[in-house]
Design a protein around this motif. Structure first.
Motif, PDB file in Angstrom:
ATOM      1  N   ASP A  27       0.746  -1.158   0.092  1.00  0.00           N
ATOM      2  CA  ASP A  27      -0.086  -0.124   0.106  1.00  0.00           C
ATOM      3  C   ASP A  27       0.784   1.197  -0.107  1.00  0.00           C
ATOM      4  OD1 ASP A  27      -2.598  -1.392  -0.242  1.00  0.00           O
ATOM      5  OD2 ASP A  27      -2.059  -1.728   2.103  1.00  0.00           O
ATOM      6  N   VAL A  28       1.931   1.311   0.579  1.00  0.00           N
ATOM      7  CA  VAL A  28       2.756   2.552   0.573  1.00  0.00           C
ATOM      8  C   VAL A  28       4.454   1.963   0.908  1.00  0.00           C
ATOM      9  CG1 VAL A  28       2.576   2.720   3.233  1.00  0.00           C
ATOM     10  CG2 VAL A  28       2.900   4.907   1.908  1.00  0.00           C
ATOM     11  N   ALA A  49       1.837   4.660  -8.965  1.00  0.00           N
ATOM     12  CA  ALA A  49       2.025   5.410  -7.806  1.00  0.00           C
ATOM     13  C   ALA A  49       2.150   6.867  -7.992  1.00  0.00           C
ATOM     14  CB  ALA A  49       3.333   4.667  -7.351  1.00  0.00           C
ATOM     15  N   GLN A 102       2.890   5.909  -2.962  1.00  0.00           N
ATOM     16  CA  GLN A 102       1.433   5.265  -2.651  1.00  0.00           C
ATOM     17  C   GLN A 102       0.596   4.909  -4.034  1.00  0.00           C
ATOM     18  OE1 GLN A 102      -2.309   6.499  -2.674  1.00  0.00           O
ATOM     19  NE2 GLN A 102      -2.769   4.547  -2.245  1.00  0.00           N
ATOM     20  N   PRO A 103       0.253   3.790  -4.447  1.00  0.00           N
ATOM     21  CA  PRO A 103       0.885   2.450  -3.486  1.00  0.00           C
ATOM     22  C   PRO A 103       2.303   2.420  -3.827  1.00  0.00           C
ATOM     23  CG  PRO A 103       0.050   1.911  -5.554  1.00  0.00           C
ATOM     24  CD  PRO A 103      -0.387   3.279  -5.592  1.00  0.00           C
TER      25      PRO A 103
END
Length: 117
Positions: A27-28, A49, A102-103
């Motif tokens: 996710d990050v 992203a 993110q992601p």
């Protein structure tokens, strides 16, 4: 668990630059990077992203969609997907910065190589 450059996963890129994965999940990601004087990354974009570059030390030159921003310590710039960008250290001092994606940006980077003059 507390994380720092001392215990984070480390990698070297561009032959001279360092990165430390402070957070790394689907996710990050948060990466602490260090660039010696007169280094740069390859101009590229990401297909998924969005990224936020936040300078911790020194002054970075960040090209975003053809515009070069001088980003000083405690300043940041957001880069959205599909926007060409390139981090550069044009100074004679080392720079350090955070890259928050993110992601997670790995695998969606598209490098754009330029012809040499």
């Amino acid at each position: 668990m507390k994380v720092s450059k001392q215990n984070a996963e480390h990698y070297v890129w561009g032959g001279k630059c360092d990165g430390w994965h402070l957070v790394k999940n689907k996710d990050v990601s948060i990466i602490h990077e260090r660039m010696p004087p007169h280094t740069k990354e390859v101009r590229h974009y990401h297909t998924r992203a969005q990224q936020f570059f936040f300078v911790l030390k020194g002054t970075a030159a960040l090209e975003v969609d053809g515009i070069i921003y001088d980003v000083k310590a405690h300043e940041g710039v957001e880069v959205l997907p599909f926007i060409l960008h390139q981090m550069m250290n044009r100074s004679s001092e080392e720079i350090e910065f955070l890259v928050i994606s993110q992601p997670f940006a790995q695998g969606d980077r598209v490098a754009v190589y330029e012809e040499e003059d």
